[in-house]
Design a protein around this motif. Structure first.
Motif, mmCIF file in Angstrom:
data_model
loop_
_atom_site.group_PDB
_atom_site.id
_atom_site.type_symbol
_atom_site.label_atom_id
_atom_site.label_comp_id
_atom_site.label_asym_id
_atom_site.label_seq_id
_atom_site.Cartn_x
_atom_site.Cartn_y
_atom_site.Cartn_z
ATOM 1 N N ALA A 166 0.836 -1.205 0.000
ATOM 2 C CA ALA A 166 0.000 0.000 0.000
ATOM 3 C C ALA A 166 0.868 1.251 0.000
ATOM 4 N N PHE A 167 1.930 1.248 0.792
ATOM 5 C CA PHE A 167 2.824 2.408 0.835
ATOM 6 C C PHE A 167 3.455 2.665 -0.537
ATOM 7 N N ALA A 168 3.778 1.586 -1.252
ATOM 8 C CA ALA A 168 4.390 1.742 -2.567
ATOM 9 C C ALA A 168 3.434 2.373 -3.570
ATOM 10 N N MET A 169 2.134 2.365 -3.273
ATOM 11 C CA MET A 169 1.127 2.953 -4.149
ATOM 12 C C MET A 169 0.713 4.350 -3.706
ATOM 13 N N ALA A 170 1.321 4.879 -2.653
ATOM 14 C CA ALA A 170 0.900 6.176 -2.120
ATOM 15 C C ALA A 170 0.988 7.271 -3.172
ATOM 16 N N PHE A 191 -0.575 3.168 10.007
ATOM 17 C CA PHE A 191 -1.651 2.536 9.237
ATOM 18 C C PHE A 191 -2.917 3.377 9.288
ATOM 19 N N ILE A 192 -3.277 3.849 10.459
ATOM 20 C CA ILE A 192 -4.495 4.651 10.597
ATOM 21 C C ILE A 192 -4.362 5.951 9.808
ATOM 22 N N SER A 193 -3.191 6.572 9.877
ATOM 23 C CA SER A 193 -2.955 7.795 9.112
ATOM 24 C C SER A 193 -3.092 7.529 7.620
ATOM 25 N N PHE A 194 -2.500 6.450 7.140
ATOM 26 C CA PHE A 194 -2.578 6.104 5.723
ATOM 27 C C PHE A 194 -4.015 5.780 5.331
ATOM 28 N N ALA A 195 -4.703 5.007 6.167
ATOM 29 C CA ALA A 195 -6.084 4.638 5.874
ATOM 30 C C ALA A 195 -6.966 5.887 5.772
ATOM 31 N N VAL A 197 -8.480 -5.494 2.955
ATOM 32 C CA VAL A 197 -8.745 -4.294 3.751
ATOM 33 C C VAL A 197 -8.179 -3.064 3.052
ATOM 34 N N PHE A 198 -6.944 -3.164 2.578
ATOM 35 C CA PHE A 198 -6.325 -2.013 1.916
ATOM 36 C C PHE A 198 -7.039 -1.669 0.622
ATOM 37 N N ARG A 199 -7.468 -2.686 -0.133
ATOM 38 C CA ARG A 199 -8.201 -2.393 -1.369
ATOM 39 C C ARG A 199 -9.513 -1.681 -1.076
ATOM 40 N N SER A 200 -10.144 -2.040 0.033
ATOM 41 C CA SER A 200 -11.438 -1.446 0.365
ATOM 42 C C SER A 200 -11.332 0.013 0.786
#
Length: 540
Positions: free
Chosen positions: A81-85, A124-128, A170-173
């Motif tokens: 997920a970070f690599a897609m930021a 994670f919460i910040s990214f989400a 979860v990340f995709r959602s």
């Protein structure tokens, strides 16, 4: 390409992280490390009650830094997920996989792992939050006319999902599920690629160009249109039929008068820097995230893109009705705000109740010198009775004036023949207007803040079609009566007033509009302050 390398890179990194996890020695050593880990977690989560509640409920067991396959899967998902930021236009400096790798390698003691465990949960919460509902916590603090509360999910809910669902799912959602967001993201990637390979080329050095002309400026126009994907490559030096059709397409996609002539406004649109258009796309992605609420926009809803000067009815993601609109003047007191609410009813043959600000600033000064001024308006007391004009109003100030004012229903009423109400504290609604000539303008910022519609009767018919067998006759019979009539909607309809200088279509090029209130420029600076930047210089 960069995206294609994400899975392999994350898997390699996950293996490296697994290797950094301390091996278990004696029972005493294991107990000491577990105790140190849990103590560090308990100490470090104290400042965030939601995270603390999550870890207390699971006995302070890890979800990121443990040696299990589940922990490893979460780390892999987080790194991917970070690599897609950068693809999503998020602040990449906050989500750096190399920094995370170093942190994991350095966490060798139980206490170190406990501290890192909490930091990963916070990250994670910040990214989400950034991905799901926007980088800016409070857009209204940046621009007061943005009246939106970002629909953040509870941290405990986000963390709990990681323990009950596949982490990658979860990340995709978290990604906003709308087709608009997906198309904006695709447009962002394509425009970044174009910028890295020369952009759209030199600007057109002309004040105006017309079909039939030729010369260097026409060649520059041709090349620009080719680079912008509006024209097939050619060697023509003449403003021919193909170029005219391309210019018309540009005008259509930029909300300009469609005549095929490259006048001043058309050339400004064509000469706009691709980097500026990229900023518009990234701000539009941020704005789209603000609307990612659990309840969605509504299967049927009204969408008003203020800077597109149109109002639409959307049914199951398809535009089923559209009309031109007029929005508030570009003045601090008149700009139309951005917000969402629910349309509950329409009023046919409406009174126009004059806003207090207009009474005080425009009409009261006239009444003080001439009680008969503004004779088309009734002066109303607190009990709804019409006040006689046979008195002096000279003694009243803006604060002490005890009356309201209204205009009776009729063809000259400021609201026209119908208004559409979604009660809100900003006193904004959609309505008819007798000033029809304004709808032919390219830039339609003329109201005191409400949204005027070019085809209000057809808009009413479309809304009533769900509850009346013959919506046209139903509406027209009330209109002919001349009576002020409230018509409830059987199914209240969500209304979304949005501001998008970049938006997409299912097919075709991205549409762009002028930043008429200057809001996107301010939002871009706010996003930059949070670490968002243009990603146009890395290798392809």
């Amino acid at each position: 390409m960069k995206v294609a390398k994400v899975g392999l890179r994350a898997l390699l990194l996950a293996g490296a992280m697994a290797a950094t996890m301390p091996t278990v020695g004696s029972a005493e050593e294991f107990s000491f490390k577990v105790t140190a880990f849990k103590q560090a977690v308990a100490e470090h989560v104290g400042q965030n009650e939601s995270i603390a509640a999550f870890y207390r409920a699971r006995g302070f067991e890890p979800i990121w830094t443990g040696p299990s396959d589940e922990d490893r899967a979460r780390r892999v998902a987080l790194l991917e997920a970070f690599a897609m930021a950068d693809v999503h236009g998020l602040p990449t400096r906050l989500y750096n996989e190399h920094t995370l790798r170093a942190q994991l390698a350095a966490a060798t003691s139980g206490r170190d792992r406990g501290l890192l465990e909490v930091e990963l949960s916070k990250l994670f919460i910040s990214f989400a939050n950034d991905l799901q509902t926007g980088v800016l916590d409070d857009p209204g603090a940046v621009i007061s006319d943005i009246k939106r509360e970002v629909p953040r999910r509870a941290p405990e809910e986000l963390l709990s999902r990681l323990t009950t669902e596949r982490p990658d799912a979860v990340f995709r959602s978290l990604v906003p599920p709308t087709a608009e967001y997906s198309r904006l993201m695709r447009a962002k990637l394509m425009l970044e690629h174009r910028i890295r390979h020369g952009g759209w080329g030199p600007v057109v050095q002309a004040s105006s160009l017309e079909p039939g002309e030729s010369g260097q400026a026409v060649v520059a126009l041709r090349n620009r249109l080719v680079a912008m994907n509006y024209l097939k490559p050619s060697l023509t030096t003449r403003y021919d039929e193909d170029m005219t059709a391309a210019v018309r397409a540009v005008q259509e996609d930029h909300g300009l008068n469609v005549d095929g002539v490259a006048g001043a406004s058309t050339l400004r649109a064509i000469n706009a820097a691709p980097e500026e258009r990229l900023k518009s796309i990234m701000v539009a992605m941020e704005r789209e995230r603000w609307l990612n609420s659990p309840e969605g926009r509504g299967k049927r809803h009204v969408l008003v893109n203020l800077v597109d000067f149109h109002a639409q009815i959307i049914d199951d993601d398809k535009v089923t009705f559209e009309t031109r609109s007029v929005i508030g003047q570009n003045q601090s007191t008149h700009r139309t705000p951005e917000f969402s609410d629910t349309m509950e009813h329409m009023v046919i043959n409406p009174y126009w109740y004059v806003p207090r600000s207009i009474i005080v600033n425009e009409y009261l000064p006239l009444l003080r010198s001439n009680p008969g001024a503004a004779g088309h308006l009734e002066i109303i007391d607190g009990r709804g009775r019409v006040v006689s004009r046979g008195q002096s109003f000279a003694q009243y100030s803006g604060r002490s004036f005890p009356y309201s004012m209204r205009q009776r229903p009729g063809p000259r009423n400021a609201l026209g023949t119908v208004k559409f109400m979604f009660p809100n504290k900003y006193n904004i609604y959609l309505h008819d207007t007798p000033s029809q000539s304004l709808f032919s303008r390219e830039v339609r910022t003329f109201s005191h803040g409400c949204v005027r519609l070019n085809d209000p009767h057809d808009f009413a018919y479309a809304l009533l079609s769900r509850q009346e067998r013959d919506p046209v006759n139903f509406f027209q019979s009330i209109l002919r009566s001349g009576q002020n009539t409230k018509v409830p909607l059987a199914e209240p309809i969500p209304v979304h007033l949005i501001y998008r200088t970049a938006f997409t279509q299912a097919k075709g090029n991205v549409n762009y509009r002028n930043d008429v209130y200057g809001r996107d420029e301010i939002l871009w600076r706010a996003l930059q302050n949070e670490g968002v930047s243009l990603m146009t210089h890395w290798d392809s």
